[in-house]
Write a protein that holds these residues in place. Structure first.
Motif, PDB file in Angstrom:
ATOM      1  N   UNK A  82      -1.585 -13.056 -26.932  1.00  0.00           N
ATOM      2  CA  UNK A  82      -1.150 -13.875 -28.062  1.00  0.00           C
ATOM      3  C   UNK A  82      -1.761 -13.351 -29.350  1.00  0.00           C
ATOM      4  N   UNK A  83      -1.148 -13.669 -30.484  1.00  0.00           N
ATOM      5  CA  UNK A  83      -1.757 -13.293 -31.769  1.00  0.00           C
ATOM      6  C   UNK A  83      -3.188 -13.837 -31.862  1.00  0.00           C
ATOM      7  N   UNK A  84      -4.049 -13.065 -32.464  1.00  0.00           N
ATOM      8  CA  UNK A  84      -5.479 -13.352 -32.646  1.00  0.00           C
ATOM      9  C   UNK A  84      -6.322 -13.062 -31.399  1.00  0.00           C
ATOM     10  N   UNK A  85      -5.689 -12.774 -30.259  1.00  0.00           N
ATOM     11  CA  UNK A  85      -6.442 -12.312 -29.093  1.00  0.00           C
ATOM     12  C   UNK A  85      -7.015 -10.939 -29.422  1.00  0.00           C
ATOM     13  N   UNK A  86      -7.951 -10.492 -28.610  1.00  0.00           N
ATOM     14  CA  UNK A  86      -8.570  -9.182 -28.800  1.00  0.00           C
ATOM     15  C   UNK A  86      -8.307  -8.310 -27.589  1.00  0.00           C
ATOM     16  N   UNK A  87      -8.167  -7.016 -27.849  1.00  0.00           N
ATOM     17  CA  UNK A  87      -7.930  -6.043 -26.788  1.00  0.00           C
ATOM     18  C   UNK A  87      -8.969  -4.943 -26.925  1.00  0.00           C
ATOM     19  N   UNK A  88      -9.612  -4.611 -25.811  1.00  0.00           N
ATOM     20  CA  UNK A  88     -10.593  -3.523 -25.792  1.00  0.00           C
ATOM     21  C   UNK A  88      -9.933  -2.304 -25.171  1.00  0.00           C
ATOM     22  N   UNK A  89      -9.996  -1.187 -25.895  1.00  0.00           N
ATOM     23  CA  UNK A  89      -9.462   0.084 -25.426  1.00  0.00           C
ATOM     24  C   UNK A  89     -10.581   1.113 -25.410  1.00  0.00           C
ATOM     25  N   UNK A 114     -11.350   5.339 -25.616  1.00  0.00           N
ATOM     26  CA  UNK A 114     -10.880   6.701 -25.861  1.00  0.00           C
ATOM     27  C   UNK A 114     -12.072   7.611 -25.648  1.00  0.00           C
ATOM     28  N   UNK A 115     -12.021   8.396 -24.575  1.00  0.00           N
ATOM     29  CA  UNK A 115     -13.174   9.216 -24.214  1.00  0.00           C
ATOM     30  C   UNK A 115     -14.325   8.311 -23.821  1.00  0.00           C
ATOM     31  N   UNK A 116     -15.470   8.489 -24.486  1.00  0.00           N
ATOM     32  CA  UNK A 116     -16.654   7.663 -24.205  1.00  0.00           C
ATOM     33  C   UNK A 116     -16.761   6.458 -25.132  1.00  0.00           C
ATOM     34  N   UNK A 117     -15.886   6.361 -26.098  1.00  0.00           N
ATOM     35  CA  UNK A 117     -15.965   5.296 -27.101  1.00  0.00           C
ATOM     36  C   UNK A 117     -15.042   4.128 -26.767  1.00  0.00           C
ATOM     37  N   UNK A 118     -15.539   2.909 -26.981  1.00  0.00           N
ATOM     38  CA  UNK A 118     -14.721   1.702 -26.848  1.00  0.00           C
ATOM     39  C   UNK A 118     -14.377   1.183 -28.233  1.00  0.00           C
ATOM     40  N   UNK A 119     -13.177   0.652 -28.342  1.00  0.00           N
ATOM     41  CA  UNK A 119     -12.690   0.095 -29.602  1.00  0.00           C
ATOM     42  C   UNK A 119     -12.119  -1.281 -29.334  1.00  0.00           C
ATOM     43  N   UNK A 120     -12.304  -2.182 -30.301  1.00  0.00           N
ATOM     44  CA  UNK A 120     -11.765  -3.527 -30.172  1.00  0.00           C
ATOM     45  C   UNK A 120     -10.709  -3.740 -31.248  1.00  0.00           C
ATOM     46  N   UNK A 121      -9.592  -4.303 -30.828  1.00  0.00           N
ATOM     47  CA  UNK A 121      -8.484  -4.564 -31.728  1.00  0.00           C
ATOM     48  C   UNK A 121      -8.102  -6.036 -31.660  1.00  0.00           C
ATOM     49  N   UNK A 122      -7.625  -6.548 -32.771  1.00  0.00           N
ATOM     50  CA  UNK A 122      -7.094  -7.911 -32.814  1.00  0.00           C
ATOM     51  C   UNK A 122      -5.576  -7.824 -32.797  1.00  0.00           C
ATOM     52  N   UNK A 123      -4.947  -8.677 -32.010  1.00  0.00           N
ATOM     53  CA  UNK A 123      -3.490  -8.720 -31.936  1.00  0.00           C
ATOM     54  C   UNK A 123      -2.971  -9.430 -33.186  1.00  0.00           C
TER      55      UNK A 123
END
Length: 101
Positions: free
Chosen positions: A60-67, A69-78
């Motif tokens: 849902x909008x405002x949820x967060x997704x962790x991705x 890439x290589x050894x690094x983690x990134x957090x995104x907001x929907x």
């Protein structure tokens, strides 16, 4: 009078949420999923935003997704999400990178 007191007494036992409209946003961890197989993330603006296509219900909008890439983690907001009609659990979302909590 006795009826009013009884009604008020029962009301005091009922707990109401402080803000019934505020919902807790979920964190969806895709860091162990495989890019290109389990999801696709198209980076835009040097990775600060992007489009992700994935499978799973409840995004849902405002949820967060962790991705990862290589050894690094990134957090995104929907920011926005649209579900496909077939399969019904496939979605595409506009994501905005945010600092990891």
């Amino acid at each position: 009078m006795n009826l009013s007191f009884s009604f008020l007494n029962k009301l005091s036992l009922v707990s109401f949420p402080a803000n019934p409209l505020k919902q807790k946003n979920k964190i969806h961890d895709y860091s162990q999923q495989v890019w290109g197989s389990d999801y696709v993330f198209e980076r835009l603006n040097e990775g600060m935003i992007g489009y992700m296509t994935g499978v799973g219900k409840g995004i849902k909008p405002c949820d967060r997704i962790i991705l990862r890439e290589g050894c690094e983690s990134y957090q995104y907001q929907v920011e926005e999400v649209d579900y496909y009609s077939d399969p019904s659990d496939m979605w595409i979302a506009l994501l905005k990178q945010i600092p990891i909590d």
